[in-house]
Write a protein that holds these residues in place. Structure first.
Motif, mmCIF file in Angstrom:
data_model
loop_
_atom_site.group_PDB
_atom_site.id
_atom_site.type_symbol
_atom_site.label_atom_id
_atom_site.label_comp_id
_atom_site.label_asym_id
_atom_site.label_seq_id
_atom_site.Cartn_x
_atom_site.Cartn_y
_atom_site.Cartn_z
ATOM 1 N N THR A 91 0.828 -1.207 0.000
ATOM 2 C CA THR A 91 0.000 0.000 0.000
ATOM 3 C C THR A 91 0.859 1.252 0.000
ATOM 4 O O THR A 91 0.574 2.224 -0.721
ATOM 5 C CB THR A 91 -0.929 0.002 1.223
ATOM 6 N N ALA A 95 1.096 4.059 -3.006
ATOM 7 C CA ALA A 95 0.832 5.475 -2.730
ATOM 8 C C ALA A 95 2.009 6.342 -3.170
ATOM 9 O O ALA A 95 1.819 7.443 -3.695
ATOM 10 C CB ALA A 95 0.553 5.678 -1.241
ATOM 11 N N ARG A 98 1.943 6.844 -6.914
ATOM 12 C CA ARG A 98 0.907 7.811 -7.275
ATOM 13 C C ARG A 98 1.360 9.237 -6.982
ATOM 14 O O ARG A 98 1.077 10.161 -7.748
ATOM 15 C CB ARG A 98 -0.381 7.493 -6.512
ATOM 16 N N ASP A 99 2.052 9.411 -5.853
ATOM 17 C CA ASP A 99 2.565 10.743 -5.514
ATOM 18 C C ASP A 99 3.580 11.220 -6.561
ATOM 19 O O ASP A 99 3.585 12.393 -6.953
ATOM 20 C CB ASP A 99 3.224 10.728 -4.133
ATOM 21 N N GLN A 178 -7.809 8.509 -6.129
ATOM 22 C CA GLN A 178 -8.397 8.257 -4.806
ATOM 23 C C GLN A 178 -9.644 7.387 -4.910
ATOM 24 O O GLN A 178 -9.876 6.524 -4.059
ATOM 25 C CB GLN A 178 -8.738 9.589 -4.140
ATOM 26 N N LEU A 181 -8.582 3.824 -5.202
ATOM 27 C CA LEU A 181 -8.113 3.298 -3.920
ATOM 28 C C LEU A 181 -9.283 2.990 -2.989
ATOM 29 O O LEU A 181 -9.336 1.930 -2.349
ATOM 30 C CB LEU A 181 -7.169 4.311 -3.260
#
Length: 235
Positions: A91, A95, A98-99, A178, A181
């Motif tokens: 996870t 993340a 994605r950032d 988002q 997710l």
């Protein structure tokens, strides 16, 4: 994850890291391109990094293509993680990717906006100089002065609209990530509740308790309001 899923996850991560490295290099060159503009908005075409206007558009298209590929790979990693029980490490890595995509997208839009603004400014200045030269050569007044002012105002409005559209597109991309997710998390919770009746019963109890607490709170608020009304009328 089982062996097959873990292998697929690692392949996707490897490809994502490669594209991220390519984007880093491309964006660095693209930033140098923007820095070649002078205060007047002209480009130093003597640099091999900058080249012609055609090479500038080509670099822009390459970066856009890489961003689209990276977005697709991030979505694939999300699906791969959702197909198994994702660990905290998976996870966090997802993340982070994605950032990185969001940071690259924002940097690309920022540099592109600066280059377009400077280019339009240079073209406007060149047009104004031509019109002034034509005015001086004709030796008389011309209604084109007002048109030049209106053109400058229109250019400013267009630049502002482009900024707003860029921000909206960036926001849409973040919300899409988002949503993916949250959908994955919701699917996992539903899967667990279906697989383990105890968890489903616990979730149902929590919902019933929340509803009961809401009713009690509503009744207290209604009673307080009624008491205040009676007190106000009795004064």
């Amino acid at each position: 994850m089982d062996g097959l899923q873990e292998s697929g996850w690692e392949e996707l991560r490897k490809e994502a890291r490669k594209i991220e490295g390519d984007l880093d290099v491309k964006l660095s060159s693209y930033a140098k391109l923007g820095a070649r503009f002078t205060q007047g908005g002209y480009m130093d075409t003597s640099s091999p990094i900058v080249g012609s206007s055609r090479s500038w558009k080509s670099m822009e298209m390459e970066i856009q293509s890489l961003l689209e590929k990276l977005l697709d790979i991030n979505d694939s990693m999300s699906r791969c993680a959702a197909s198994a029980a994702p660990t905290t490490s998976v996870t966090q890595k997802l993340a982070r990717h994605r950032d990185i995509f969001h940071e690259f997208t924002q940097e690309f839009k920022r540099i592109k906006g600066n280059i377009i603004s400077m280019k339009e400014h240079a073209e406007l200045l060149s047009s104004v100089r031509d019109d002034i030269s034509e005015y001086k050569a004709s030796g008389g007044g011309s209604p084109r002065t007002q048109l030049l002012r209106e053109r400058a105002a229109i250019h400013g409005s267009i630049s502002h609209i482009d900024d707003v559209i860029s921000q909206a597109q960036a926001t849409r991309t973040v919300l899409g990530s988002q949503r993916t997710l949250f959908s994955d998390v919701q699917g996992k919770v539903k899967l667990l509740s279906d697989k383990y009746p105890v968890i489903r019963g616990l979730i149902g109890s929590i919902r019933r308790k929340k509803s009961r607490d809401t009713l009690i709170l509503s009744a207290v608020i209604a009673a307080c309001t009624l008491f205040l009304i009676i007190y106000w009328l009795s004064k």
